[in-house]
Motif scaffolding. Structure first.
Motif, PDB file in Angstrom:
ATOM      1  N   ALA A  28      -3.611   3.816  15.684  1.00  0.00           N
ATOM      2  CA  ALA A  28      -3.797   4.639  14.486  1.00  0.00           C
ATOM      3  C   ALA A  28      -3.181   3.951  13.279  1.00  0.00           C
ATOM      4  O   ALA A  28      -3.745   3.963  12.180  1.00  0.00           O
ATOM      5  N   GLY A  29      -2.006   3.346  13.486  1.00  0.00           N
ATOM      6  CA  GLY A  29      -1.341   2.651  12.392  1.00  0.00           C
ATOM      7  C   GLY A  29      -2.174   1.519  11.837  1.00  0.00           C
ATOM      8  O   GLY A  29      -2.208   1.300  10.618  1.00  0.00           O
ATOM      9  N   GLN A  30      -2.869   0.808  12.717  1.00  0.00           N
ATOM     10  CA  GLN A  30      -3.738  -0.274  12.271  1.00  0.00           C
ATOM     11  C   GLN A  30      -4.903   0.267  11.447  1.00  0.00           C
ATOM     12  O   GLN A  30      -5.284  -0.318  10.427  1.00  0.00           O
ATOM     13  N   GLU A  31      -5.463   1.402  11.889  1.00  0.00           N
ATOM     14  CA  GLU A  31      -6.573   2.008  11.163  1.00  0.00           C
ATOM     15  C   GLU A  31      -6.110   2.507   9.796  1.00  0.00           C
ATOM     16  O   GLU A  31      -6.803   2.334   8.793  1.00  0.00           O
ATOM     17  N   TRP A  32      -4.910   3.128   9.762  1.00  0.00           N
ATOM     18  CA  TRP A  32      -4.380   3.601   8.480  1.00  0.00           C
ATOM     19  C   TRP A  32      -4.136   2.426   7.537  1.00  0.00           C
ATOM     20  O   TRP A  32      -4.469   2.499   6.352  1.00  0.00           O
ATOM     21  N   ALA A  33      -3.574   1.361   8.056  1.00  0.00           N
ATOM     22  CA  ALA A  33      -3.284   0.182   7.230  1.00  0.00           C
ATOM     23  C   ALA A  33      -4.568  -0.410   6.650  1.00  0.00           C
ATOM     24  O   ALA A  33      -4.616  -0.839   5.489  1.00  0.00           O
ATOM     25  N   THR A  34      -5.626  -0.415   7.472  1.00  0.00           N
ATOM     26  CA  THR A  34      -6.913  -0.937   7.022  1.00  0.00           C
ATOM     27  C   THR A  34      -7.471  -0.091   5.882  1.00  0.00           C
ATOM     28  O   THR A  34      -8.017  -0.618   4.903  1.00  0.00           O
ATOM     29  N   GLU A  35      -7.308   1.232   5.987  1.00  0.00           N
ATOM     30  CA  GLU A  35      -7.816   2.117   4.940  1.00  0.00           C
ATOM     31  C   GLU A  35      -6.966   2.036   3.681  1.00  0.00           C
ATOM     32  O   GLU A  35      -7.495   2.131   2.568  1.00  0.00           O
ATOM     33  N   VAL A  36      -5.658   1.886   3.833  1.00  0.00           N
ATOM     34  CA  VAL A  36      -4.795   1.698   2.661  1.00  0.00           C
ATOM     35  C   VAL A  36      -5.208   0.428   1.928  1.00  0.00           C
ATOM     36  O   VAL A  36      -5.274   0.403   0.689  1.00  0.00           O
ATOM     37  N   ALA A  54      -1.084   7.166 -11.913  1.00  0.00           N
ATOM     38  CA  ALA A  54      -0.384   7.666 -10.731  1.00  0.00           C
ATOM     39  C   ALA A  54       0.984   7.016 -10.587  1.00  0.00           C
ATOM     40  O   ALA A  54       1.196   5.863 -10.977  1.00  0.00           O
ATOM     41  N   ALA A  55       1.901   7.786 -10.009  1.00  0.00           N
ATOM     42  CA  ALA A  55       3.267   7.282  -9.811  1.00  0.00           C
ATOM     43  C   ALA A  55       3.305   6.191  -8.752  1.00  0.00           C
ATOM     44  O   ALA A  55       4.112   5.272  -8.820  1.00  0.00           O
ATOM     45  N   GLN A  56       2.457   6.315  -7.722  1.00  0.00           N
ATOM     46  CA  GLN A  56       2.398   5.311  -6.667  1.00  0.00           C
ATOM     47  C   GLN A  56       0.997   4.715  -6.579  1.00  0.00           C
ATOM     48  O   GLN A  56       0.008   5.348  -6.974  1.00  0.00           O
ATOM     49  N   SER A  57       0.917   3.531  -6.065  1.00  0.00           N
ATOM     50  CA  SER A  57      -0.362   2.851  -5.884  1.00  0.00           C
ATOM     51  C   SER A  57      -0.498   2.410  -4.438  1.00  0.00           C
ATOM     52  O   SER A  57       0.493   2.005  -3.816  1.00  0.00           O
ATOM     53  N   LEU A  64       2.160   3.778   4.471  1.00  0.00           N
ATOM     54  CA  LEU A  64       1.824   3.663   5.888  1.00  0.00           C
ATOM     55  C   LEU A  64       0.522   4.385   6.217  1.00  0.00           C
ATOM     56  O   LEU A  64      -0.188   4.010   7.148  1.00  0.00           O
ATOM     57  N   MET A  65       0.215   5.462   5.441  1.00  0.00           N
ATOM     58  CA  MET A  65      -0.986   6.259   5.659  1.00  0.00           C
ATOM     59  C   MET A  65      -1.731   6.432   4.339  1.00  0.00           C
ATOM     60  O   MET A  65      -1.103   6.465   3.277  1.00  0.00           O
ATOM     61  N   PRO A  66      -3.067   6.553   4.380  1.00  0.00           N
ATOM     62  CA  PRO A  66      -3.853   6.668   3.150  1.00  0.00           C
ATOM     63  C   PRO A  66      -3.444   7.843   2.263  1.00  0.00           C
ATOM     64  O   PRO A  66      -3.494   7.747   1.047  1.00  0.00           O
ATOM     65  N   CYS A  67      -3.084   8.958   2.870  1.00  0.00           N
ATOM     66  CA  CYS A  67      -2.724  10.145   2.101  1.00  0.00           C
ATOM     67  C   CYS A  67      -1.218  10.404   2.107  1.00  0.00           C
ATOM     68  O   CYS A  67      -0.764  11.543   1.943  1.00  0.00           O
ATOM     69  N   GLU A  68      -0.447   9.350   2.323  1.00  0.00           N
ATOM     70  CA  GLU A  68       1.006   9.493   2.326  1.00  0.00           C
ATOM     71  C   GLU A  68       1.510   9.961   0.964  1.00  0.00           C
ATOM     72  O   GLU A  68       2.488  10.699   0.858  1.00  0.00           O
ATOM     73  N   HIS A  69       0.829   9.520  -0.103  1.00  0.00           N
ATOM     74  CA  HIS A  69       1.156   9.945  -1.460  1.00  0.00           C
ATOM     75  C   HIS A  69      -0.106  10.529  -2.088  1.00  0.00           C
ATOM     76  O   HIS A  69      -1.225  10.146  -1.744  1.00  0.00           O
TER      77      HIS A  69
END
Length: 275
Positions: A28-36, A54-57, A64-69
């Motif tokens: 899952a982490g690899q998939e999240w990283a790919t989407e980020v 935005a405050a973060q990019s 770590l995750m696409p919707c982390e921020h």
């Protein structure tokens, strides 16, 4: 193997479970990283106006995750995968990055009314869960990728107001389409007979293109069709008794009588669009 698992000590079972859990999280982490990374490509290549504030990019390196921020126009599903990317009217430039197909859980993509150019990536069909694609009011060019036929859940397609050209055959296998607007482009060729496979079609606008030839009789299979817009093309043939939304009765169209739901039909305006 079953006997071995049954005789394993509790501690070993726990270790095995932990190892398995880490393996799942690792995938899952690899998939999240790919989407980020794909979101970072959108940020750098297209520069959505809201993201600049935005405050973060996603390019910061600590996501770590696409919707982390929080990120304008981005929503994720219960697996933490990007499911919506809604960035209309964001003054975006450049072209659609090929890495966008790495967001393989995308259901809704809206890049409408920006300043985007280029063509739709050839591998766009990898977005197999997409049900709405909205790209109107840009400067896209090129043909419809053949991979579009893989998007089996697509119900709403809006490509109007661009510079697409060529035939629309790759769209004809999309039997789930309900609403489709291809107007104000440079599409050519006859309207494919396979359009009769779009049995769920309710609205279609192919006006202001360069389609030619006669309308296929297979349109009679589109029994749910409510609005059909054909004006400003090069269609030929005979029209008898068409009822317009202004209630001006001109007759009937041969072979289209089964279209019981049809209540708006534009074919004769401007005058050069005569069937």
């Amino acid at each position: 193997k079953i006997q071995l698992a049954a005789t394993m000590r509790p501690g070993c079972v726990l270790v095995a479970a932990v190892v398995c859990a880490f393996a799942v999280l690792g995938a899952a982490g690899q998939e999240w990283a790919t989407e980020v990374a794909a979101l970072c490509d959108v940020a750098t290549q297209n520069a959505p106006a809201a993201w600049a504030r935005a405050a973060q990019s996603p390019c910061d390196g600590d996501w770590l995750m696409p919707c982390e921020h929080a990120l304008a126009g981005v929503a994720c599903d219960r697996f933490g995968r990007v499911s919506q990317l809604l960035l209309s009217r964001q003054s975006m430039t450049g072209s659609i990055t090929e890495s966008i197909t790495n967001m393989s859980h995308l259901c809704w993509l809206d890049f409408g009314y920006n300043k985007l150019k280029g063509s739709i990536p050839e591998n766009f069909g990898e977005l197999k869960y997409l049900y709405e694609l909205s790209l109107p009011g840009n400067q896209f060019t090129g043909t419809i990728p053949s991979s579009f036929g893989k998007i089996k859940d697509l119900t709403h397609l809006y490509l109007q107001g661009n510079q697409f050209f060529g035939p629309i055959d790759p769209l004809m296998s999309l039997s789930t389409i309900v609403s489709m607007d291809l107007s104000n482009n440079s599409f050519t060729g006859p309207l494919p007979t396979e359009i009769g496979q779009m049995s769920n079609l309710e609205y279609i606008d192919i006006s202001q293109n360069s389609f030619a030839g006669e309308l296929p009789t297979t349109l009679e299979n589109c029994a749910k069709l409510e609005e059909l817009r054909l004006n400003s093309n090069k269609f030929t043939g005979t029209v008898f008794a068409v009822t317009f939304s202004t209630h001006q009765t001109l007759g009937t169209i041969p072979n289209l009588i089964p279209l019981f739901q049809l209540n708006i039909l534009y074919v004769l305006y401007p005058p050069e669009s005569v069937l």
